[in-house]
Design a protein around this motif. Structure first.
Motif, short mmCIF file in Angstrom:
data_model
loop_
_atom_site.label_atom_id
_atom_site.label_comp_id
_atom_site.label_asym_id
_atom_site.label_seq_id
_atom_site.Cartn_x
_atom_site.Cartn_y
_atom_site.Cartn_z
N GLN A 107 47.57 35.62 63.78
CA GLN A 107 48.86 34.51 65.13
C GLN A 107 49.41 34.37 63.30
N GLY A 108 48.42 34.14 62.65
CA GLY A 108 49.08 33.38 61.11
C GLY A 108 47.71 32.57 60.43
N GLY A 109 46.94 31.59 60.87
CA GLY A 109 45.98 31.04 60.10
C GLY A 109 46.60 30.14 58.76
N ASN A 110 45.61 30.55 58.08
CA ASN A 110 46.28 30.07 56.94
C ASN A 110 46.05 31.24 56.00
N GLN A 111 46.22 32.57 56.56
CA GLN A 111 46.88 33.59 55.59
C GLN A 111 48.16 34.45 56.13
N SER A 112 48.31 35.15 54.96
CA SER A 112 49.73 36.09 55.45
C SER A 112 48.96 37.17 56.10
N MET A 113 49.47 37.94 56.58
CA MET A 113 48.78 39.78 56.81
C MET A 113 49.68 40.43 56.64
N GLN A 114 51.01 40.15 56.14
CA GLN A 114 52.51 41.00 55.94
C GLN A 114 52.49 40.91 54.52
N PRO A 115 52.05 41.82 53.81
CA PRO A 115 52.40 41.69 51.97
C PRO A 115 53.41 41.41 51.68
N GLN A 116 53.84 41.17 50.37
CA GLN A 116 55.60 41.63 49.69
C GLN A 116 54.68 42.63 48.63
N ILE A 117 55.56 43.78 48.71
CA ILE A 117 55.47 44.70 47.82
C ILE A 117 56.46 44.27 46.35
N MET A 118 55.65 44.00 45.10
CA MET A 118 56.47 43.87 44.29
C MET A 118 56.04 44.55 42.85
N GLU A 119 56.17 45.16 42.27
CA GLU A 119 56.30 44.92 40.74
C GLU A 119 56.02 44.42 40.08
N SER A 120 54.29 44.72 38.76
CA SER A 120 54.14 43.89 37.98
C SER A 120 53.78 43.78 36.36
N ARG A 121 54.54 43.30 35.60
CA ARG A 121 54.61 43.94 34.50
C ARG A 121 52.70 43.10 34.13
N LYS A 122 53.31 44.09 32.60
CA LYS A 122 51.55 43.72 32.16
C LYS A 122 51.37 42.84 31.49
N ILE A 123 49.68 42.03 32.29
CA ILE A 123 49.06 40.85 32.50
C ILE A 123 47.96 40.77 31.33
N ARG A 124 48.31 39.95 30.37
CA ARG A 124 46.48 39.47 29.63
C ARG A 124 45.91 38.37 30.62
N LEU A 125 44.72 38.83 30.03
CA LEU A 125 43.51 38.15 30.64
C LEU A 125 42.72 36.97 29.71
N ILE A 126 41.84 36.96 29.36
CA ILE A 126 41.33 35.71 28.25
C ILE A 126 39.98 34.88 29.63
N GLY A 127 39.06 35.86 29.50
CA GLY A 127 37.57 35.54 30.76
C GLY A 127 36.60 35.56 30.31
N TYR A 128 35.84 36.81 31.02
CA TYR A 128 34.21 36.86 30.85
C TYR A 128 34.15 37.47 31.45
N GLU A 129 33.08 38.45 31.92
CA GLU A 129 32.94 39.66 33.36
C GLU A 129 31.04 39.55 33.43
N TYR A 130 31.72 39.33 35.33
CA TYR A 130 29.77 39.61 35.95
C TYR A 130 30.03 40.54 35.87
N ALA A 131 28.20 41.60 35.61
CA ALA A 131 27.66 42.66 36.63
C ALA A 131 27.10 42.66 37.41
N PRO A 132 27.28 42.58 38.89
CA PRO A 132 26.61 42.54 39.81
C PRO A 132 24.71 42.62 39.17
N THR A 133 24.07 42.35 40.05
CA THR A 133 22.70 41.62 40.04
C THR A 133 22.00 41.73 41.08
N GLY A 134 20.46 42.58 40.77
CA GLY A 134 20.13 42.84 42.18
C GLY A 134 19.82 44.42 42.10
#
Length: 270
Positions: A107-134
């Motif tokens: 019924q809505g809540g704080n989430q939109s269950m109906q998505p928008q379809i879009m084309e996205s151009r290349k995005i560059r990220l700077i960050g850090y990677e976390y591998a699974p543990t256990g």
């Protein structure tokens, strides 16, 4: 006797009588088979035992009624569940969330269950990677909003300075042998910006996405936001992709995009 024809007749009968007591023994007698032979034939045809198949159809019928505005108690009763407690337990186990939560999401809540379809151009990220543990590998539904488990103390100043650009959590798969997912968390960066020591670069290529939106809770709660993100992942991969017959683009990356009060989950599609 044509077993395929019999199983189709059995399916139609079950669908028409979901609110009535149905057992494998009763169905075997009705369609003229021994209980042993019927149980094996049913499982071979439908892939699950009669009792499981009936329960799944009842839950799907109840979920549809709830989505259309029916009360939870009435939906469970009309679908053939004898007790509310039994219905609640079965619903939680099958859908991964309570019937009350399911209704709120639909019924809505704080989430939109109906998505928008879009084309996205290349995005560059700077960050850090976390591998699974256990022993457990990461997965979308269980470990969405993985950032909530990370200690950002060594990166906090850098992220606070540039968080206005948007922060992205990406599911990556660096291990070609095991296939285990890892989680990359970073800020949106321009092409020429240098990387701080200890950070990595990740390029999200051009792609077509289905995007699902989530609003930050008011008052803000990190725990509640993380739970909402996980529920969205669960909905996408257990319901939306299956129901819409959308083709998931396995060669592209899923990610969470955080900017201001709106959070978006990006699912690459063909």
């Amino acid at each position: 006797m044509n077993s395929q024809k019999t199983m189709e007749e059995c399916r139609r009968y079950i669908e028409a009588h979901l609110n009535e007591p149905l057992t494998a023994e009763y169905l075997s007698e009705k369609f003229g088979y021994s209980f042993y032979h019927f149980a094996h034939m049913f499982r071979a045809y439908f892939g699950v035992p009669p009792g499981v198949y009936i329960r799944i159809l009842r839950l799907e019928k109840a979920a549809q009624a709830i989505e259309q505005g029916e009360s939870i108690a009435r939906a469970g009763k009309d679908a053939g569940f004898e007790t509310q407690a039994g219905f609640a337990k079965a619903f939680q186990r099958h859908f991964g969330l309570s019937a009350t939560r399911y209704r709120k999401l639909k019924q809505g809540g704080n989430q939109s269950m109906q998505p928008q379809i879009m084309e996205s151009r290349k995005i560059r990220l700077i960050g850090y990677e976390y591998a699974p543990t256990g022993v457990d590998a990461l997965n979308y539904c269980k470990d969405g909003a993985y950032w909530s488990n990370i200690d950002f103390s060594q990166y906090a100043d850098y992220h606070n300075q540039f968080a206005h650009r948007g922060e992205i959590g990406v599911w990556v798969n660096p291990n070609e042998t095991s296939g285990e997912l890892s989680y990359f968390y970073g800020i949106v960066s321009n092409r020429n910006e240098p990387m701080p020591r200890g950070f990595k670069e990740l390029i999200l290529p051009d792609a077509k996405y289905a995007t699902f939106s989530i609003e930050s809770p008011e008052p803000f709660s990190t725990t509640q936001l993380a739970a909402s993100v996980r529920k969205m992942w669960q909905f996408i991969f257990t319901e939306w992709l299956e129901e819409r017959k959308i083709i998931f683009e396995e060669n592209k990356l899923c990610f969470e995009y955080y900017r201001g009060k709106i959070i978006q989950v990006f699912i690459p599609i063909k």
